[in-house]
Design a protein around this motif. Structure first.
Motif, short mmCIF file in Angstrom:
data_model
loop_
_atom_site.label_atom_id
_atom_site.label_comp_id
_atom_site.label_asym_id
_atom_site.label_seq_id
_atom_site.Cartn_x
_atom_site.Cartn_y
_atom_site.Cartn_z
N GLU A 209 -9.20 -1.52 9.77
CA GLU A 209 -10.05 -1.06 10.85
C GLU A 209 -9.36 0.01 11.70
O GLU A 209 -10.02 0.92 12.06
N ALA A 226 -14.96 6.52 6.10
CA ALA A 226 -15.65 5.78 5.10
C ALA A 226 -14.98 5.67 3.84
O ALA A 226 -14.90 4.60 3.26
N ILE A 229 -12.38 2.62 4.26
CA ILE A 229 -12.94 1.14 4.35
C ILE A 229 -13.54 0.90 2.93
O ILE A 229 -13.33 -0.34 2.67
N THR A 230 -14.18 1.66 2.09
CA THR A 230 -14.75 1.70 0.93
C THR A 230 -13.48 1.13 0.01
O THR A 230 -13.65 0.39 -0.72
N MET A 233 -12.35 -2.51 0.69
CA MET A 233 -13.19 -3.42 0.43
C MET A 233 -13.82 -3.59 -0.76
O MET A 233 -14.78 -4.23 -1.09
N THR A 234 -13.47 -2.65 -1.59
CA THR A 234 -13.94 -2.47 -3.07
C THR A 234 -13.07 -2.55 -4.06
O THR A 234 -13.41 -3.08 -5.25
N LEU A 241 -13.09 6.44 -6.63
CA LEU A 241 -13.67 6.90 -5.39
C LEU A 241 -14.07 8.38 -5.32
O LEU A 241 -15.13 8.44 -4.94
N MET A 281 -21.00 -4.85 -2.71
CA MET A 281 -21.04 -3.81 -1.66
C MET A 281 -21.34 -4.61 -0.28
O MET A 281 -22.40 -5.01 -0.11
N ARG A 284 -20.35 -4.21 5.69
CA ARG A 284 -19.57 -3.16 6.31
C ARG A 284 -19.35 -1.88 5.68
O ARG A 284 -19.49 -0.94 6.18
N VAL A 285 -19.24 -1.98 4.12
CA VAL A 285 -19.25 -0.93 3.35
C VAL A 285 -20.42 -0.18 3.46
O VAL A 285 -20.53 1.14 3.43
N GLU A 288 -21.11 2.10 6.55
CA GLU A 288 -20.15 3.21 6.44
C GLU A 288 -20.80 4.32 5.50
O GLU A 288 -20.94 5.59 5.78
N LEU A 289 -21.32 3.71 4.42
CA LEU A 289 -21.83 4.76 3.37
C LEU A 289 -23.23 5.34 3.74
O LEU A 289 -23.42 6.37 3.72
#
Length: 409
Positions: A209, A226, A229-230, A233-234, A241, A281, A284-285, A288-289
């Motif tokens: 964060e 973004a 974070i992505t 968390m993925t 990406l 997903m 939170r992701v 952001e997306l």
């Protein structure tokens, strides 16, 4: 009755051989046999000329016809041809390209050939290379001595050496199948042992964060935040990406689908078959997306999710790392982290949350479960493990001490 008469002179590998076959009436015919692509081929050459006759083929004529047939066989070396390492390497890379190998694979093979294999073996014929010759190359690599008079480099790690010699092994196996050499000298070689690297660098959730909030590089601020974070968390790879498109974001199912990769400036298929996958997903992701989508002028299904704000094309990997380390410094975190550590963050956090290793393997797109197992140490221990150990040592009988007549309580 058919009779086979083997040719007397012994030939070198790949040059083929002649033999005569007689049918029931005694008529004799020349036949040829040779190997290419790892298989033996037999062909009828023509009738054998009898003594005092002008009909049929002499041995010399049959030999010439055999050489012609071998030369016309797809992939076969010409009779008497001795391929140098340079020429064999050129044909091997051409074969890999025609086979549809990934650009990253071709780049690695060309690098191994150009930096080590070709300078060391120079113009030597590959059918004359022996195991001890390859061992000498390994010794040079361990010492950091470049062959062919090139400048010195630092000693290569066991893994790097094994990768380069792996290319040589694949090339020699290919040459053997083609009949360019009779053996593979790499097979009997003892290579340096690669010690497993158990050290995994990752970020804690609060650090993820923090680095996301520290993405303040002007035009790239929204896309970088973004992106970080992505990634965390993925668990998507950096190239996955960069290649992600809006049609790959399934808002309804709450999943991100991995269909492409971006490597060496080209879009292609993911790293392996398992890498084509979908990943849950998190909200939170998704948030952001969604914010990135609304702020972007590139919202078409085929537009890149993390498109470069200035060009609309793919982000440059070197620039991603520079901005990532700048964000780490702004967040007062260790700027020795690399972008791939965000993928490790996903692996360690999922393992700590109790996600089964097989599920984590699917989410991360690992071809081999052994790769996923590196995160197993971060998985929580079942609460009953201590009780199992205690139960295993619990006994209904008292334990007798070493002193006679004394019984432990």
């Amino acid at each position: 009755m058919t009779t086979s008469l083997a040719e007397k002179p012994r030939r070198s590998y790949g040059t083929g051989g002649l033999f005569v076959r007689a049918d029931r009436s005694g008529r004799q015919t020349w036949y040829g046999k040779w190997r290419t692509n790892g298989r033996q081929i037999k062909r009828r050459i023509g009738p054998k000329r009898g003594e005092g006759s002008r009909d049929g083929l002499t041995r010399t004529q049959a030999e010439a016809e055999l050489r012609r047939l071998i030369a016309e066989t797809p992939g076969a070396a010409r009779v008497g041809e001795r391929l140098t390492m340079h020429e064999a390497g050129r044909r091997y890379t051409r074969y890999l390209a025609a086979s549809g190998r990934k650009p990253s694979t071709l780049a690695a093979v060309r690098g191994h050939l150009a930096h080590w294999i070709e300078p060391f073996f120079a113009d030597r014929a590959i059918d004359g290379i022996r195991t001890e010759d390859v061992a000498d190359l390994v010794t040079l690599m361990q010492a950091g001595q470049r062959p062919g008079g090139l400048r010195r480099t630092k000693p290569l790690s066991p893994k790097t050496i094994r990768n380069a010699i792996g290319t040589l092994n694949a090339l020699m196996s290919y040459a053997q199948r083609k009949g360019w050499t009779g053996s593979n000298p790499v097979l009997d070689l003892e290579l340096p042992v690669v010690e497993p690297d158990e050290d995994i660098r990752f970020l804690e959730p609060v650090e993820v964060e923090a680095v996301g909030a520290a993405a303040t590089s002007g035009t790239y601020e929204a896309v970088d935040r973004a992106l970080y974070i992505t990634a965390a968390m993925t668990g998507l790879r950096q190239g996955e990406l960069i290649a992600l498109r809006w049609r790959d974001v399934d808002w309804t199912a709450g999943r991100i689908r991995v269909r492409q990769n971006y490597v060496l400036g080209e879009f292609g298929t993911p790293k392996s078959r398992r890498s084509t996958r979908s990943v849950p997903m998190a909200d939170r992701v998704a948030g952001e997306l969604d914010s990135l989508f609304k702020a972007s002028s590139m919202q078409g299904d085929d537009d890149l999710v993390f498109a470069d704000p200035l060009t609309g094309g793919p982000l440059a990997k070197a620039a991603i790392l520079r901005r990532f380390r700048k964000a780490l410094r702004v967040a007062r975190l260790d700027d020795a982290h690399v972008f791939h550590d965000l993928r490790h963050t996903f692996g360690t956090r999922m393992a700590a949350a109790g996600v089964p290793m097989r599920t984590l393997q699917e989410w991360m797109g690992h071809r081999d479960i052994a790769t996923t197992q590196r995160y197993a140490d971060y998985a929580p221990a079942p609460e009953h493990e201590a009780a199992l150990i205690a139960g295993a040592f619990r006994s209904s009988s008292p334990i007798v001490s070493a002193a006679p007549g004394v019984v432990s309580p």
